[in-house]
Design an enzyme around this catalytic site. Structure first.
Site, PDB file in Angstrom:
ATOM      1  N   ARG A  46       0.863  -1.178   0.000  1.00 42.24           N
ATOM      2  CA  ARG A  46       0.000   0.000   0.000  1.00 42.24           C
ATOM      3  C   ARG A  46       0.903   1.233   0.000  1.00 42.24           C
ATOM      4  NH1 ARG A  46       2.463   1.858   3.680  1.00 42.24           N
ATOM      5  NH2 ARG A  46       0.964   3.534   3.760  1.00 42.24           N
ATOM      6  N   GLY A  47       0.252   2.418  -0.077  1.00 47.47           N
ATOM      7  CA  GLY A  47       1.028   3.644  -0.234  1.00 47.47           C
ATOM      8  C   GLY A  47       1.112   3.946  -1.718  1.00 47.47           C
ATOM      9  N   ALA A  48       0.844   5.199  -2.085  1.00 46.77           N
ATOM     10  CA  ALA A  48       0.665   5.551  -3.496  1.00 46.77           C
ATOM     11  C   ALA A  48       1.829   5.095  -4.412  1.00 46.77           C
ATOM     12  CB  ALA A  48       0.404   7.049  -3.619  1.00 46.77           C
ATOM     13  N   ARG A  89      -7.674  -0.289  -6.551  1.00 46.85           N
ATOM     14  CA  ARG A  89      -7.894   0.820  -5.600  1.00 46.85           C
ATOM     15  C   ARG A  89      -8.069   2.112  -6.414  1.00 46.85           C
ATOM     16  NH1 ARG A  89      -4.268   1.287  -0.380  1.00 46.85           N
ATOM     17  NH2 ARG A  89      -6.176   2.265   0.380  1.00 46.85           N
ATOM     18  N   GLN A 196      -1.717   2.406  10.101  1.00 39.00           N
ATOM     19  CA  GLN A 196      -0.465   2.458   9.324  1.00 39.00           C
ATOM     20  C   GLN A 196       0.604   3.280  10.050  1.00 39.00           C
ATOM     21  OE1 GLN A 196      -3.519   2.870   8.052  1.00 39.00           O
ATOM     22  NE2 GLN A 196      -3.659   2.303   5.898  1.00 39.00           N
ATOM     23  N   ASP A 237      -1.978  10.867  -1.852  1.00 36.54           N
ATOM     24  CA  ASP A 237      -2.409   9.826  -2.800  1.00 36.54           C
ATOM     25  C   ASP A 237      -2.736  10.407  -4.162  1.00 36.54           C
ATOM     26  OD1 ASP A 237      -2.959   8.588  -0.010  1.00 36.54           O
ATOM     27  OD2 ASP A 237      -2.824   6.966  -1.468  1.00 36.54           O
ATOM     28  N   ASN A 247      -5.357  12.502   0.864  1.00 42.04           N
ATOM     29  CA  ASN A 247      -4.428  11.655   1.617  1.00 42.04           C
ATOM     30  C   ASN A 247      -5.223  10.923   2.691  1.00 42.04           C
ATOM     31  OD1 ASN A 247      -1.710  10.697   2.112  1.00 42.04           O
ATOM     32  ND2 ASN A 247      -1.736  11.882   4.002  1.00 42.04           N
ATOM     33  N   LYS A 248      -4.546  10.072   3.437  1.00 42.25           N
ATOM     34  CA  LYS A 248      -5.198   9.227   4.443  1.00 42.25           C
ATOM     35  C   LYS A 248      -6.167  10.005   5.317  1.00 42.25           C
ATOM     36  CE  LYS A 248      -4.933   5.688   4.805  1.00 42.25           C
ATOM     37  NZ  LYS A 248      -5.955   4.828   4.147  1.00 42.25           N
TER      38      LYS A 248
HETATM   39  O1  MRU Z   1      -4.477   3.211   2.467  1.00 42.76           O
HETATM   40  P1  MRU Z   1      -2.981   3.416   2.310  1.00 42.76           P
HETATM   41  O2  MRU Z   1      -2.200   2.831   3.431  1.00 42.76           O
HETATM   42  O3  MRU Z   1      -2.506   2.981   0.963  1.00 42.76           O
HETATM   43  O4  MRU Z   1      -2.814   4.995   2.387  1.00 42.76           O
HETATM   44  C1  MRU Z   1      -1.529   5.535   2.239  1.00 42.76           C
HETATM   45  C2  MRU Z   1      -1.477   7.010   2.385  1.00 42.76           C
HETATM   46  O5  MRU Z   1      -2.474   7.669   2.565  1.00 42.76           O
HETATM   47  C3  MRU Z   1      -0.131   7.657   2.230  1.00 42.76           C
HETATM   48  O6  MRU Z   1      -0.049   8.812   3.000  1.00 42.76           O
HETATM   49  C4  MRU Z   1       0.057   8.058   0.743  1.00 42.76           C
HETATM   50  O7  MRU Z   1      -0.193   6.966  -0.093  1.00 42.76           O
HETATM   51  C5  MRU Z   1       1.410   8.578   0.477  1.00 42.76           C
HETATM   52  S1  MRU Z   1       2.624   7.318   0.547  1.00 42.76           S
HETATM   53  C6  MRU Z   1       4.113   7.965   0.109  1.00 42.76           C
END
Ligand code: MRU
Length: 348
Positions: A46-48, A89, A196, A237, A247-248
């Site tokens: 996970r993470g963009a 996603r 996370q 994201d 973002n999250k």
């Molecule tokens: O749901 P996730 O864990 O994929 O969400 C991740 C985030 O929101 C991060 O802050 C974002 O992807 C940036 S990662 C460099």
């Protein structure tokens, strides 16, 4: 971070299964595109930027596992896999950016023999991986200039090595500042509902010997009010053309609190996270995830049977709350209608 989030090893994709952290550092070897899709949906990776790399490697994998000699069959299979990966996603644009890039390569070599197409797709996926490593280090270098010699920073979710190839965006800035000799203490929001922050960011910061303290998401305002936070660093994201940030979930709350308490709020993201097609943030698709993550998280019942739950995975922070963006091309300040032009790809 001393470990690699995602690698290509002998025809398979190896990822850290992030659902098992921090209890266990377990790896998952993926040879099947459906398994990769499940891994992205379930947040094993996970993470963009990391899901962008995973998507690119998935396209390479789809080509490698094709056993026929018919070019048309290969192209059809790979295109179907790209379509499938697009559905995993919706919010992080890096996934679509990487899949578009892979599809462009596929189209450009469509008349070549099967083994040449396979080779070119693998090369492109490896280029995307390597670019991420370099881009994160460049962002770290630029962003570190914003961090005081002695600083306490707050971060949310995980925008670290685990969200990229191996270094991170927001956490990359912290790593770079520490490498320059700055003394940095980090508070990390636990980041409900999937934690996370406490499971992943705290884990990787400890691996790198960085002073980290986990707080409940709801404690962030209290710390800012006490003057204990010098700046906030988050990832993103997707960022719209006007600078609005997805973002999250919880990021917007932090941004509003930061403004109230005069704490700089920095968003660290590669150019591949900017979506210049979307004029503003209200057009960004926000993923909604299962209510079970909120009331049955990690197997523990924390809500009554049958209760309604609303679980948006991301939120939107309007650009006027962002003190600056850190990208691989440098630090961008308001007004964003001018500064973001600097990173916008030229239309040819
Ligand atoms: O749901 P996730 O864990 O994929 O969400 C991740 C985030 O929101 C991060 O802050 C974002 O992807 C940036 S990662 C460099």
């Amino acid at each position: 971070m001393p470990v690699k989030t995602i690698e290509w090893i002998d025809g398979r994709i190896r990822i850290i299964d992030q659902t098992q952290l921090p209890g266990k550092l377990a790896y998952l070897d993926i040879r099947d595109i459906k398994v990769l899709g499940e891994a992205i949906q379930k947040l094993r990776i996970r993470g963009a930027p990391a899901i962008g790399i995973a998507g690119a490697m998935g396209v390479a994998l789809a080509a490698q596992v094709y056993r026929g000699s018919e070019r048309k069959g290969l192209i059809r299979n790979v295109k179907e896999s790209i379509k499938f990966l697009r559905m995993t996603r919706p919010t992080a644009v890096n996934l679509f950016w990487a899949l578009d890039r892979m599809e462009k390569v596929l189209d450009s070599v469509a008349d070549e023999p099967v083994d040449e197409i396979q080779e070119r797709l693998l090369q492109e996926a490896m280029t995307i991986l390597e670019e991420d490593r370099q881009v994160c280090r460049r962002m770290g270098h630029h962003g570190a200039s914003l961090i005081p010699e002695e600083a306490t920073v707050l971060t949310h979710c995980n925008a670290g090595g685990l969200a990229t190839a191996d270094y991170g965006t927001a956490l990359g800035v912290i790593y770079a500042a520490v490498e320059m000799g700055k003394r940095v203490k980090v508070y990390v929001d636990e980041t409900r509902p999937l934690l996370q922050g406490s499971r992943l960011s705290a884990w990787e910061l400890i691996q790198s010997g960085i002073d980290v303290t986990v707080i409940c998401d709801s404690a962030a305002g209290f710390l800012m009010g006490q003057g204990r936070i010098d700046c906030i660093l988050v990832g993103a994201d997707r960022i719209a053309a006007n600078g609005d940030v997805a973002n999250k979930i919880g990021t917007y709350t932090l941004a509003v609190l930061a403004e109230k308490h005069d704490v700089p709020f920095y968003v660290v993201a590669p150019i591949s996270t900017f979506d210049f097609i979307l004029a503003s943030g209200d057009k960004i698709p926000i993923e909604e995830r299962s209510g079970e993550e909120v009331v049955q998280g990690f197997g523990l019942k924390t809500g009554p049977e049958g209760v309604d739950v609303y679980n948006p995975a991301f939120d939107l922070t309007p650009h006027d709350f962002v003190t600056a963006f850190v990208t691989e091309k440098g630090v961008l300040h308001p007004p964003y209608e001018e500064s973001l032009l600097f990173i916008q790809p030229k239309v040819v």
